[in-house]
Scaffold this active site. Structure first.
Site, short mmCIF file in Angstrom:
data_model
loop_
_atom_site.label_atom_id
_atom_site.label_comp_id
_atom_site.label_asym_id
_atom_site.label_seq_id
_atom_site.Cartn_x
_atom_site.Cartn_y
_atom_site.Cartn_z
N LYS A 39 46.97 31.39 55.39
CA LYS A 39 47.77 32.59 55.67
C LYS A 39 46.87 33.73 56.09
O LYS A 39 46.10 34.25 55.30
CB LYS A 39 48.55 33.03 54.42
CG LYS A 39 49.58 34.11 54.76
CD LYS A 39 49.95 34.99 53.60
CE LYS A 39 49.17 36.28 53.55
NZ LYS A 39 49.37 37.20 54.67
N GLY B 68 39.98 38.76 49.35
CA GLY B 68 40.81 39.97 49.41
C GLY B 68 40.43 40.90 48.28
O GLY B 68 39.31 40.86 47.77
N SER B 69 41.39 41.72 47.88
CA SER B 69 41.09 42.75 46.89
C SER B 69 41.11 42.17 45.47
O SER B 69 41.74 41.14 45.21
CB SER B 69 42.13 43.86 47.00
OG SER B 69 43.41 43.34 46.71
N THR B 70 40.48 42.87 44.56
CA THR B 70 40.39 42.39 43.17
C THR B 70 41.76 42.34 42.49
O THR B 70 42.09 41.31 41.88
CB THR B 70 39.38 43.25 42.39
OG1 THR B 70 38.09 43.03 42.99
CG2 THR B 70 39.33 42.87 40.92
N GLY C 155 43.58 39.40 43.85
CA GLY C 155 42.83 38.20 43.49
C GLY C 155 43.09 37.76 42.06
O GLY C 155 43.17 36.55 41.78
N GLU D 209 36.90 35.56 46.38
CA GLU D 209 35.92 36.47 46.99
C GLU D 209 36.58 37.83 47.06
O GLU D 209 37.46 38.06 47.90
CB GLU D 209 35.56 36.00 48.41
CG GLU D 209 34.98 34.60 48.49
CD GLU D 209 33.51 34.55 48.17
OE1 GLU D 209 32.92 35.59 47.80
OE2 GLU D 209 32.93 33.45 48.27
N CYS E 59 33.22 43.96 52.79
CA CYS E 59 33.27 43.80 51.33
C CYS E 59 31.91 44.03 50.70
O CYS E 59 31.81 44.58 49.62
CB CYS E 59 33.79 42.41 50.99
SG CYS E 59 32.89 41.10 51.81
N GLU F 270 35.90 51.28 45.44
CA GLU F 270 35.71 50.76 46.80
C GLU F 270 36.54 51.60 47.77
O GLU F 270 37.76 51.64 47.67
CB GLU F 270 36.14 49.30 46.87
CG GLU F 270 35.89 48.65 48.21
CD GLU F 270 36.31 47.18 48.25
OE1 GLU F 270 37.39 46.84 47.73
OE2 GLU F 270 35.55 46.38 48.82
P1 NAP Z 1 44.51 42.26 49.89
O1 NAP Z 1 45.56 43.29 49.92
O2 NAP Z 1 44.12 41.69 48.59
O3 NAP Z 1 45.01 41.13 50.89
C1 NAP Z 1 44.25 39.98 51.14
C2 NAP Z 1 45.17 38.86 51.52
O4 NAP Z 1 46.01 38.54 50.42
C3 NAP Z 1 46.10 39.21 52.67
O5 NAP Z 1 46.30 38.07 53.47
C4 NAP Z 1 47.38 39.57 51.94
O6 NAP Z 1 48.52 39.41 52.74
C5 NAP Z 1 47.35 38.57 50.81
N1 NAP Z 1 48.20 38.95 49.67
C6 NAP Z 1 48.68 40.17 49.35
N2 NAP Z 1 49.43 40.09 48.23
C7 NAP Z 1 49.44 38.79 47.85
C8 NAP Z 1 50.04 38.09 46.77
N3 NAP Z 1 50.76 38.71 45.86
N4 NAP Z 1 49.84 36.77 46.68
C9 NAP Z 1 49.07 36.12 47.58
N5 NAP Z 1 48.48 36.74 48.63
C10 NAP Z 1 48.65 38.07 48.76
O7 NAP Z 1 43.17 42.78 50.52
P2 NAP Z 1 43.00 43.56 51.87
O8 NAP Z 1 43.28 44.98 51.58
O9 NAP Z 1 43.73 42.90 52.95
O10 NAP Z 1 41.44 43.32 52.16
C11 NAP Z 1 40.47 44.16 51.67
C12 NAP Z 1 39.84 43.63 50.41
O11 NAP Z 1 39.25 42.35 50.64
C13 NAP Z 1 38.72 44.49 49.94
O12 NAP Z 1 38.80 44.70 48.55
C14 NAP Z 1 37.48 43.70 50.28
O13 NAP Z 1 36.36 44.01 49.51
C15 NAP Z 1 37.93 42.32 50.11
N6 NAP Z 1 37.08 41.38 50.86
C16 NAP Z 1 36.22 40.59 50.15
C17 NAP Z 1 35.38 39.71 50.81
C18 NAP Z 1 34.43 38.83 50.04
O14 NAP Z 1 33.92 37.88 50.61
N7 NAP Z 1 34.18 39.09 48.78
C19 NAP Z 1 35.42 39.63 52.20
C20 NAP Z 1 36.30 40.44 52.89
C21 NAP Z 1 37.14 41.31 52.19
P3 NAP Z 1 49.18 40.63 53.56
O15 NAP Z 1 48.12 41.64 53.80
O16 NAP Z 1 49.63 39.97 54.78
O17 NAP Z 1 50.30 41.14 52.74
#
Ligand code: NAP
Ligand code: MG
Length: 499
Positions: A197, A250-252, A255, A272, A306, A403
Site C-alpha cells: 500500500k 512510517g510514523s511512530t 507504527g 521503520e 527519517c 520530529e
Molecule cells: P504515517 O502517517 O505513519 O503513514 C505511513 C503509511 O502508513 C502511509 O502509507 C499511511 O497511509 C499508512 N497508514 C496510516 N494510518 C494507518 C493505519 N491505521 N494502519 C495502517 N497503515 C496506516 O507516516 P507519514 O507521515 O506518511 O510518513 C512520515 C513518517 O515516516 C515520519 O515519521 C518518518 O520519520 C517516517 N519514516 C521512517 C523511515 C525509516 O526508515 N525509519 C523512512 C521514511 C519515513 P496514508 O498516508 O495513505 O493514509
C-alpha cells in the site's frame, strides 16, 4: 480530467512517456490485472497544489482480493517455487527496465512527491535500482546449515530457509518509490509474494512500476498494489488473517498500532519509524564536511528524511562559526521548480505538512530560538518552505525533541564529550546519529555510546544496499537492506534424519 493533464504537461514540459502515463486511467494492480474499483481520490502536485491525477481508493474488499491473489501465487508455487536463478533473472530485468525508464520514473516521482529531479534521479530511482540488483543477487545465495548434534544415535540435522509467505507492506510519502523497493526487493528475492500500500499522497510511481513488472515477467499475484487510505486499506491489510509478515515504514504512532495488529495475528513485523537524529560536532571537525552533511540530510528532500540530522550539537569553540557556515549554505540553496536540474529543494509534500513545519518554527521562536536563516513563509503557489536554522536551542525545547520532518535544523552548543553524548541520547528516537571529529579514539567512543541504529563518522545519511538500516528505541525494530533484511522474510525449519 484530460484538460487538466494537458494544461499541466504543457506548463511543465515533461517527456512524452510521462504525459502518456499521467493521462492513462489508474487502478489497483492485483494478479497482474488492473482493478479500477472504488471512489476516486485526487493526487495533488505539491509544487502547485494542482490536480496531477486521480486514482481509485480501495476498501476491505480490494485488500481481500489482493491478499487472495498473493496467497494463490504463493501456494501454487508460481514465483515462490521458481528456481532462485529464475527469480534473480526477472528481478534483474526489472532493474534494467527501471534504468531504461529512469527519466520517466523520476519525472513522475518529482511531480507527485515534490522532489528536486536531480536528487530524485540519483537517490530515489538510482538507489532503488542498486537495491533491486543487490537483493536479486541474494536469490541464489539463501542457504541453511548442517548442524552437528550430540544426542544418542546417529543423526543428520540441518536447517532449511523458506520464504515466510505473503507480506503486507506499507510505505510513507517521503520516498514513495525508494521505500517501496526497500520493502519488496528482499521478499521477492527469497520467494515471498507481496501486497503493497503506497501512501495516498504519492501513489503514482508504484503504478508505473507495476507496468514494468508486467513487462519483466513477474507472475500474477507475486506483487500487488492496493491504493487508498491508511485507516482503511492499511488497517485491513495488517489485520488480514492470511498475511504472514508485516513490513511498515512510517510514523511512530501509526507504527505502534501496526505492530499491535501484527502481534495479534502472531505475525513477525518490521517497523521503520520516525527519528530526530543528532549530529555531534567537535571543535577539531572539518566544518566544510559538516556543512555538506547538512545538505545531504536535513535540507535534502525538503527535510522529509527519517534519518535527517535535524539536531546539531556543536562544541562551543566553533559553535558560532559552524552555525554561520551552515546558514550561509542553506540560505543559498536553489529552492524551486522540481523539474529544473539545478533545483536543490522542492516543496513540502502537502499544505498540512507546510503548516506543520511553519507551526514548529513559530514554536521554536516562542521557546527562545534565534532564527539564523529562513523561518518565513515564502508564499506563492505550492507548499514551499525555506531552509531554516534555529540556533541557541536547548534540549527542553519541543523543536529539539520532536520530529519536524521539514528543512529545519536546530543548533545547540556543548562543552564536553560527556555532555554531548548525554544530550544526543536524550531523545525518544534512535534511528541514526553522526559524529564529526579528527580524533579517532573519540570517534570510536562515540560510535559505541550513541543510541542509534546507524552511526556515521564525518558524514551523514550515507546509505547502501549492503548496509542494514533501521532504528532502536521509538524508531522501531528490524532492518531493511543488507543481508540482515533477508532473515525477516525467511522461516528457519530444522530437519532431523535418524540414520
Ligand atoms: P504515517 O502517517 O505513519 O503513514 C505511513 C503509511 O502508513 C502511509 O502509507 C499511511 O497511509 C499508512 N497508514 C496510516 N494510518 C494507518 C493505519 N491505521 N494502519 C495502517 N497503515 C496506516 O507516516 P507519514 O507521515 O506518511 O510518513 C512520515 C513518517 O515516516 C515520519 O515519521 C518518518 O520519520 C517516517 N519514516 C521512517 C523511515 C525509516 O526508515 N525509519 C523512512 C521514511 C519515513 P496514508 O498516508 O495513505 O493514509
Ligand atoms: Mg502527490
Amino acid at each position: 480530467m484530460d484538460d487538466v493533464v494537458t494544461t499541466f504537461i504543457n506548463a511543465q514540459g515533461v517527456t512524452e512517456a510521462t504525459s502518456a502515463f499521467l493521462a492513462r486511467s489508474k487502478a489497483h494492480f492485483i494478479a497482474n490485472e488492473w482493478h479500477p474499483s472504488g471512489e476516486s481520490m485526487a493526487v495533488l502536485e505539491p509544487s502547485t497544489g494542482g490536480l496531477l491525477a486521480e486514482v481509485p481508493c480501495g476498501d476491505t474488499a480490494t485488500v481481500n482480493l489482493a491478499v487472495a491473489a498473493a496467497n494463490t501465487a504463493f501456494k501454487s508455487g508460481e514465483w515462490s517455487q521458481w528456481t532462485p536463478v529464475q527469480r534473480e533473472r526477472v528481478l534483474m530485468r526489472l532493474a534494467d527496465l527501471i534504468e531504461e525508464n529512469l527519466q520517466t520514473l523520476a519525472e513522475i516521482e518529482s511531480l507527485d512527491a515534490g522532489k528536486a529531479i536531480a536528487g530524485c534521479k540519483e537517490v530515489d530511482i538510482g538507489g532503488s535500482i542498486d537495491v533491486l540488483r543487490y537483493m536479486a543477487g541474494w536469490a541464489t545465495k539463501i542457504d541453511g546449515a548442517t548442524r552437528s548434534v550430540s544426542v544418542p544415535g546417529e543423526h543428520f540435522a540441518y536447517t532449511l530457509k523458506e520464504p515466510v509467505g505473503v507480506v503486507g507492506a506499507i510505505v510513507p510519502w517521503n520516498w514513495p518509490f525508494n521505500m517501496a523497493i526497500w520493502k519488496l526487493a528482499a521478499p521477492l528475492a527469497v520467494g515471498c509474494s507481496i501486497v503493497l500500500k503506497p501512501a495516498q499522497l504519492t501513489p503514482l510511481s508504484m503504478l508505473y512500476f507495476a507496468e514494468l513488472c508486467l513487462e519483466a515477467g513477474l507472475p500474477p499475484g507475486a506483487f500487488n498494489v492496493v491504493l487508498g487510505r491508511g485507516s482503511v486499506v492499511g488497517e485491513a491489510l495488517v489485520n488480514h488473517p492470511d498475511i504472514n509478515k508485516v513490513s511498515f515504514t512510517g510514523s511512530t504512532p501509526v507504527g505502534i498500532g501496526v505492530g499491535q495488529a501484527a502481534i495479534a495475528n502472531l505475525n513477525p513485523v518490521t517497523l521503520e519509524l520516525g527519528g530526530k537524529s543528532p549530529m555531534v560536532v567537535f571543535a577539531d571537525a572539518d566544518i566544510q564536511r559538516v556543512v555538506d552533511a547538512t545538505q545531504q540530510s536535513v535540507f535534502f528532500n525538503t527535510g522529509q528524511v527519517c534519518s535527517a540530522g535535524s539536531r546539531i550539537y556543536v562544541q562551543r569553540d566553533i559553535y558560532e562559526q559552524t552555525v554561520a557556515a551552515i546558514a550561509e549554505r542553506a540560505a543559498s540553496m536553489v529552492v524551486g521548480h522540481v523539474l529544473d536540474e539545478a533545483t536543490e529543494m522542492g516543496p513540502a509534500i502537502s499544505a498540512g505538512q507546510k503548516a506543520s513545519v511553519l507551526e514548529y518554527i513559530a514554536i521554536g521562536k516562542s521557546e527562545g530560538a534565534r532564527v539564523v536563516c529562513g523561518g518565513e513563509d515564502p508564499g506563492g503557489e505550492g507548499y514551499f518552505v525555506q531552509p531554516t536554522l534555529l540556533a541557541d536551542c536547548h534540549n527542553q525545547m519541543r523543536v529539539v525533541q520532536e520530529e519536524i520532518f521539514g528543512p529545519v535544523l536546530v543548533a545547540i552548543p556543548f562543552d564536553t564529550e560527556e555532555e554531548a553524548i548525554a544530550l544526543a541520547n536524550d531523545n525518544i528516537y534512535g534511528l541514526a546519529a553522526s559524529v564529526f571529529t579528527q580524533d579517532v579514539s573519540r570517534a570510536h567512543r562515540l560510535v559505541r555510546q550513541l543510541e542509534a541504529g546507524t552511526v556515521w563518522v564525518n558524514t551523514h545519511d550515507m546509505i547502501d544496499a549492503n548496509t542494514p538500516f533501521g532504528g532502536v528505541k521509538q524508531s522501531g525494530f528490524g532492518k531493511d537492506l543488507g543481508p540482515e533484511q533477508l532473515d525477516h522474510y525467511l522461516k528457519t525449519k530444522s530437519v532431523w534424519m535418524a540414520l
